[in-house]
Scaffold this active site. Sequence first.
Site, PDB file in Angstrom:
ATOM      1  N   HIS A 104      35.186  35.170  29.882  1.00 62.09           N
ATOM      2  CA  HIS A 104      34.081  35.648  30.614  1.00 62.09           C
ATOM      3  C   HIS A 104      33.651  37.273  30.523  1.00 62.09           C
ATOM      4  O   HIS A 104      34.878  37.770  30.278  1.00 62.09           O
ATOM      5  CB  HIS A 104      34.238  35.171  31.913  1.00 62.09           C
ATOM      6  CG  HIS A 104      35.787  35.531  32.537  1.00 62.09           C
ATOM      7  ND1 HIS A 104      36.859  34.582  32.396  1.00 62.09           N
ATOM      8  CD2 HIS A 104      36.387  36.609  33.435  1.00 62.09           C
ATOM      9  CE1 HIS A 104      38.048  35.201  32.634  1.00 62.09           C
ATOM     10  NE2 HIS A 104      37.616  36.275  33.402  1.00 62.09           N
ATOM     11  N   LEU A 105      32.676  37.572  30.725  1.00 62.30           N
ATOM     12  CA  LEU A 105      32.425  39.042  30.711  1.00 62.30           C
ATOM     13  C   LEU A 105      32.167  39.207  32.345  1.00 62.30           C
ATOM     14  O   LEU A 105      31.088  38.622  32.978  1.00 62.30           O
ATOM     15  CB  LEU A 105      31.038  39.500  30.048  1.00 62.30           C
ATOM     16  CG  LEU A 105      31.302  39.507  28.497  1.00 62.30           C
ATOM     17  CD1 LEU A 105      29.808  40.229  27.972  1.00 62.30           C
ATOM     18  CD2 LEU A 105      32.296  40.466  28.064  1.00 62.30           C
TER      19      LEU A 105
HETATM   20  P1  AMP Z   1      39.667  37.370  35.334  1.00 64.37           P
HETATM   21  O1  AMP Z   1      40.952  37.688  36.277  1.00 64.37           O
HETATM   22  O2  AMP Z   1      39.185  38.554  34.363  1.00 64.37           O
HETATM   23  O3  AMP Z   1      40.102  36.114  34.518  1.00 64.37           O
HETATM   24  O4  AMP Z   1      38.329  36.735  36.053  1.00 64.37           O
HETATM   25  C1  AMP Z   1      38.185  35.723  36.614  1.00 64.37           C
HETATM   26  C2  AMP Z   1      37.111  35.774  37.745  1.00 64.37           C
HETATM   27  O5  AMP Z   1      36.762  34.567  38.262  1.00 64.37           O
HETATM   28  C3  AMP Z   1      37.587  36.449  39.064  1.00 64.37           C
HETATM   29  O6  AMP Z   1      36.827  37.635  39.535  1.00 64.37           O
HETATM   30  C4  AMP Z   1      37.547  35.280  40.201  1.00 64.37           C
HETATM   31  O7  AMP Z   1      37.147  35.921  41.223  1.00 64.37           O
HETATM   32  C5  AMP Z   1      36.267  34.611  39.517  1.00 64.37           C
HETATM   33  N1  AMP Z   1      36.500  33.037  39.886  1.00 64.37           N
HETATM   34  C6  AMP Z   1      37.353  32.235  39.559  1.00 64.37           C
HETATM   35  N2  AMP Z   1      36.887  30.945  40.144  1.00 64.37           N
HETATM   36  C7  AMP Z   1      35.507  31.148  40.398  1.00 64.37           C
HETATM   37  C8  AMP Z   1      34.576  30.352  40.553  1.00 64.37           C
HETATM   38  N3  AMP Z   1      34.613  28.981  40.821  1.00 64.37           N
HETATM   39  N4  AMP Z   1      33.267  30.601  40.786  1.00 64.37           N
HETATM   40  C9  AMP Z   1      32.934  32.033  40.603  1.00 64.37           C
HETATM   41  N5  AMP Z   1      33.914  32.933  40.206  1.00 64.37           N
HETATM   42  C10 AMP Z   1      35.223  32.496  40.011  1.00 64.37           C
END
Ligand code: AMP
Length: 118
Positions: A104-105
């Site tokens: 994810h970006l």
């Molecule tokens: P990372 O820590 O770079 O892997 O980012 C993961 C991101 O995904 C975090 O900013 C979380 O807040 C977000 N996240 C996790 N679960 C969800 C979800 N169900 N919907 C939207 N964002 C999410």
Amino acid sequence: MSADTEGCAFCRIANGEFGVRFLYEDPDIVAFHDIAPKAPVHVLVIPRRHLKSLAEASPDQAALLGKLLLAAGQVARQLGVAETGYRTVANTGADAGQSVAHLHLHVLAGRDLAWPPG
Ligand code: AMP
Ligand code: ZN
């Protein structure tokens, strides 16, 4: 469905399972608001197909990776932050704090973003 995609929250979001609103979508990519925003604008741009991280990307995915960056730019324009500025981040692996194992970006904007990040 492979062992990786099974239970992957972002695969499920991309499949429309949770009814998450997409700010951008095309056949390869979706973008949606981060559930725990770290800035006034915090959007995640992901490939629909499960790919764990940039570390696992291969040359045949070059076009997809380029499309992710273009989609991030599109989202920034849509949300009116393209002129003021935004940060595009891909956390890869444990030391970078990657918490969701589906590439994810992050698109962050709407405040003065510190540099370097913590
Ligand atoms: P990372 O820590 O770079 O892997 O980012 C993961 C991101 O995904 C975090 O900013 C979380 O807040 C977000 N996240 C996790 N679960 C969800 C979800 N169900 N919907 C939207 N964002 C999410
Ligand atoms: Zn996934």
